[in-house]
Design a protein around this motif. Structure first.
Motif, PDB file in Angstrom:
ATOM      1  N   LEU A 165       0.810  -1.221   0.093  1.00 29.52           N
ATOM      2  CA  LEU A 165      -0.080   0.060  -0.151  1.00 29.52           C
ATOM      3  C   LEU A 165       0.707   1.188   0.107  1.00 29.52           C
ATOM      4  O   LEU A 165       0.712   2.192  -0.714  1.00 29.52           O
ATOM      5  N   ILE A 166       2.008   0.997   0.684  1.00 34.26           N
ATOM      6  CA  ILE A 166       2.876   2.366   0.817  1.00 34.26           C
ATOM      7  C   ILE A 166       3.445   2.769  -0.564  1.00 34.26           C
ATOM      8  O   ILE A 166       3.565   3.769  -1.205  1.00 34.26           O
ATOM      9  N   ILE A 167       3.903   1.612  -1.230  1.00 34.99           N
ATOM     10  CA  ILE A 167       4.520   1.770  -2.894  1.00 34.99           C
ATOM     11  C   ILE A 167       3.529   2.010  -3.597  1.00 34.99           C
ATOM     12  O   ILE A 167       3.759   2.989  -4.328  1.00 34.99           O
ATOM     13  N   ALA A 168       2.108   1.666  -3.222  1.00 36.29           N
ATOM     14  CA  ALA A 168       1.012   2.102  -4.399  1.00 36.29           C
ATOM     15  C   ALA A 168       0.905   3.537  -4.116  1.00 36.29           C
ATOM     16  O   ALA A 168       0.728   4.431  -4.930  1.00 36.29           O
ATOM     17  N   SER A 169       0.827   3.934  -2.701  1.00 38.82           N
ATOM     18  CA  SER A 169       0.661   5.337  -2.609  1.00 38.82           C
ATOM     19  C   SER A 169       1.622   6.508  -3.013  1.00 38.82           C
ATOM     20  O   SER A 169       1.097   7.468  -3.460  1.00 38.82           O
ATOM     21  N   TRP A 170       2.838   6.106  -3.089  1.00 38.03           N
ATOM     22  CA  TRP A 170       3.637   6.583  -3.926  1.00 38.03           C
ATOM     23  C   TRP A 170       3.804   6.870  -5.472  1.00 38.03           C
ATOM     24  O   TRP A 170       3.605   7.922  -5.912  1.00 38.03           O
ATOM     25  N   TRP A 171       3.156   5.679  -5.859  1.00 37.99           N
ATOM     26  CA  TRP A 171       2.671   5.826  -7.241  1.00 37.99           C
ATOM     27  C   TRP A 171       1.370   6.538  -7.533  1.00 37.99           C
ATOM     28  O   TRP A 171       1.341   7.280  -8.440  1.00 37.99           O
ATOM     29  N   TRP A 172       0.257   6.248  -6.741  1.00 34.32           N
ATOM     30  CA  TRP A 172      -0.934   7.025  -6.823  1.00 34.32           C
ATOM     31  C   TRP A 172      -0.523   8.553  -6.587  1.00 34.32           C
ATOM     32  O   TRP A 172      -1.245   9.331  -7.375  1.00 34.32           O
ATOM     33  N   ALA A 173       0.202   8.955  -5.800  1.00 35.44           N
ATOM     34  CA  ALA A 173       0.280  10.414  -5.408  1.00 35.44           C
ATOM     35  C   ALA A 173       1.221  10.931  -6.572  1.00 35.44           C
ATOM     36  O   ALA A 173       1.436  12.232  -6.499  1.00 35.44           O
ATOM     37  N   ASP A 174       1.900  10.127  -7.183  1.00 34.90           N
ATOM     38  CA  ASP A 174       2.951  10.865  -8.101  1.00 34.90           C
ATOM     39  C   ASP A 174       3.782  11.998  -7.522  1.00 34.90           C
ATOM     40  O   ASP A 174       3.927  12.789  -7.900  1.00 34.90           O
ATOM     41  N   VAL A 175       4.679  11.298  -6.510  1.00 33.25           N
ATOM     42  CA  VAL A 175       5.784  12.113  -5.760  1.00 33.25           C
ATOM     43  C   VAL A 175       6.803  12.149  -6.575  1.00 33.25           C
ATOM     44  O   VAL A 175       7.360  11.266  -7.290  1.00 33.25           O
ATOM     45  N   ASP A 176       7.290  13.654  -6.850  1.00 36.48           N
ATOM     46  CA  ASP A 176       8.245  13.987  -7.693  1.00 36.48           C
ATOM     47  C   ASP A 176       9.149  15.153  -7.056  1.00 36.48           C
ATOM     48  O   ASP A 176       8.437  16.148  -6.683  1.00 36.48           O
TER      49      ASP A 176
END
Length: 621
Positions: A385-396
């Protein structure tokens, strides 16, 4: 010669007076009288606030008329397309997960220096506590507005950082409290063996507090999700920002805004069920029915337990039938039954023998039991879920404008009132306090009725108690900030709509606390009063009410404390008070000195309320 004895008849009036004189009398405590005066003054200020804010039936009638006209003009309730809705939900959940995770990681060192048993120095303990109080006093939406100046437009990082820093206040405090409650034995044993401070903490303290820390993080996740809608008004993407854009399109966009508010409510309930499931399966914490999701899980848990209780009973009945049949059939059948019992009885003996035969190396390896497999599965799901959250939020992180970071931080000092006067800020702070007290008074009056009837020892029947418990769950389940945004937009009334929304949410919290405190009254005391022939009402006022009163006072002031923080946010979504000035000053770099003054005023007010609450709890304990 002695005088004849004469019988002296005792005077009844003198005997009564003597008994009254010898009876123990309770001394009037000065602090209790002063505490009563403070409580009466706070109640009077609540009534004054209701009248000052024009909280009259005429205004309520006008707001209802405005709401009906708005409903007639707006489009039907609608939602974005499935792909857009899934993106908004993923972005919101991703920001909340990453913000809560950031807060949990930063809270570990803060809690370590704030806990009395682990802090390296006494002055560091005060530093840790001060960090928690300051971060708790600054609203996350104010931090998001300030951070937005240093990030690219549309970046989720301001929301993640704002939510993470603000959540440190609560998480670090509960982390530190868990450390201080932990057993000092393992830590001192490691110290006696020559271990360092890091070894003392990670080997002697961390394993003890880990379950409590996980429960705290899950609780904060629920709170952050319920408050995520307000971050949309600071430009943070997600469901809150989409709802803000919809409500700006009057009146056609209100249908879309109402649909998005419903999505936020459903999302809160669903993730509350998930959070309660994790707490129960990973930590063994039974759901207590605080929210709708928690109540749903508790109902499912009870149903499963009832099923498990029925199955052994049926099996036992079948066994009895088999035994009877076998007994009447003959000796061979009876021998078969005894053989089965004998096998069952020998099973633990074989297991014990096998355990004794295990080698030391085998005993050092932790077996993969069902509980361990389940915990490992939940851990892997959490990491995913943490990895998916990083992808969902598109952190850059390239979205950070580093050259603006230091000037933005420096802009908050020195504090200044700018073109305003301190009197204007004080008037705004007074309005915020009035909103908080007015909402708390309404919540108290209604919660006393609903909470009392939801208590097992006060409700006239179990059915009545269940009905009012369910009513409290409904009040508790609606996110109050989302409701405040909706009411302010629909009715056009800022502070009055805010009072209604905060009172609505306060009823759910305070009513449950009242019901729980009344149920904790010792049954022996109530039975003693009932044995004297007292009625139900007399038992309530003679036994239940006096014992539950200290808890009622403390919980009511706690509600005022939380209402002040929430009322500050209402100015951002259209209400008045100090939140309006904070919103205006947060968006301009040159006005950040005003934000420092305004936040300091909120901070001092909250400290004063917390001090009064602590003093009253000590007086009436």
């Amino acid at each position: 010669m002695t005088a004849p004895l004469t019988a002296v008849r005792p005077d009844p009036a003198a005997a009564v007076a003597s008994v009254a004189a010898r009876a123990p009398r309770r001394r009037v405590a000065v602090d209790r009288v002063a505490g009563l005066g403070v409580i009466v003054a706070m109640l009077a200020f609540g009534v004054y606030s209701l009248t000052t804010l024009d909280f009259t039936t005429a205004n309520l009638s006008a707001s209802i008329t405005t709401a009906v006209r708005t409903f007639s003009l707006m489009d039907p309730i609608s939602l974005p397309g499935p792909a857009d809705l899934a993106y908004l939900i993923g972005l919101t959940v991703g920001i909340v997960i990453l913000g809560t995770l950031l807060a949990a990681l930063l809270s570990v060192p803060v809690a370590w220096i704030a806990a009395d048993s682990t802090t390296p120095a006494g002055w560091l303990r005060w530093v840790g506590r001060a960090i928690g109080v300051i971060t708790r006093a600054v609203p996350d939406v104010v931090l998001a507005l300030a951070f937005a100046l240093t990030f690219t437009l549309g970046s989720p990082l301001p929301g993640i950082f704002a939510m993470g820093i603000h959540s440190i206040g609560m998480i670090s405090k509960l982390f530190a409290d868990a450390i201080e409650r932990a057993d000092d034995g393992p830590r001192l044993a490691i110290r006696a063996a020559g271990g360092g401070r890091a070894q003392e903490f990670w080997a002697g303290v961390f394993p003890q507090v880990l379950p409590s820390w996980i429960a705290t993080v899950l609780l904060r996740f629920d709170i952050n999700l319920r408050g995520s809608a307000i971050l949309g008004y600071a430009g943070v993407g997600g469901l809150g920002y989409a709802m803000r854009v919809a409500f700006q399109q009057f009146p056609t966009g209100y249908g879309r805004g109402l649909g998005l508010a419903a999505v936020i409510f459903v999302l809160c309930v669903v993730l509350e069920i998930v959070s309660s499931t994790v707490r129960r399966t990973l930590l063994g914490v039974d759901p207590v029915g605080v929210g709708i999701g928690d109540r749903v899980l508790r109902a499912v848990t009870r149903s499963r337990r009832a099923t498990r209780r029925v199955r052994p009973t049926a099996a036992a009945g079948a066994a009895r039938v088999d035994t009877a049949d076998v007994g009447t059939a003959g000796t061979a059948g009876t021998a078969g039954t005894v053989h089965t019992v004998g096998l069952a009885g020998t099973r633990p003996a074989r297991s014990s023998a096998a355990g004794h035969s295990r080698s030391v190396e085998a005993m050092l390896r932790r077996p993969w039991t069902a509980d361990r497999i389940r915990n490992a599965s939940w851990t892997m799901i959490a990491v995913a879920l943490i990895i998916a959250s990083w992808w969902w939020a598109d952190v850059d992180f390239s979205q950070i404008t580093w050259e603006y970071l230091v000037p933005t931080l420096q802009s908050f000092w020195p504090p200044t009132v700018g073109s305003h006067t301190f009197g204007e800020f004080a008037q705004g702070m007074l309005v915020t306090i009035q909103v908080a007290f007015a909402a708390a008074l309404l919540s108290l009056v209604i919660s006393l009725v609903i909470g009392s009837l939801a208590a097992r020892n006060v409700a006239p029947s179990g059915r009545v108690r269940s009905v009012f418990r369910f009513v409290l769950v409904i009040f508790r389940g609606v996110p109050e900030l989302v409701l405040a945004i909706f009411l302010i937009m629909i009715t056009g009334l800022g502070n009055q709509a805010g009072v209604v929304a905060l009172a609505f949410g306060g009823i759910g919290v305070l009513g449950k606390l009242i019901a729980d405190s009344f149920e904790e009254v010792p049954h022996s005391l109530e039975r003693a009063v009932t044995a004297t022939g007292a009625t139900r009402a007399q038992r309530f006022f003679a036994a239940t009410w006096p014992v539950g009163l200290p808890s009622l006072i403390g919980n009511s002031i706690y509600l005022v404390d939380t209402n002040i923080r929430a009322a500050t946010l209402l100015g951002i979504v259209g209400g008045g008070g100090v939140g309006f000035y904070i919103t205006q000053a947060s968006t301009v770099l040159q006005f950040h000195g005003q934000v420092t003054v305004l936040v300091a005023m909120v901070f001092i007010t909250v400290l004063v309320i917390e001090g009064i609450a602590a003093w009253l709890r000590r007086v009436y304990r």
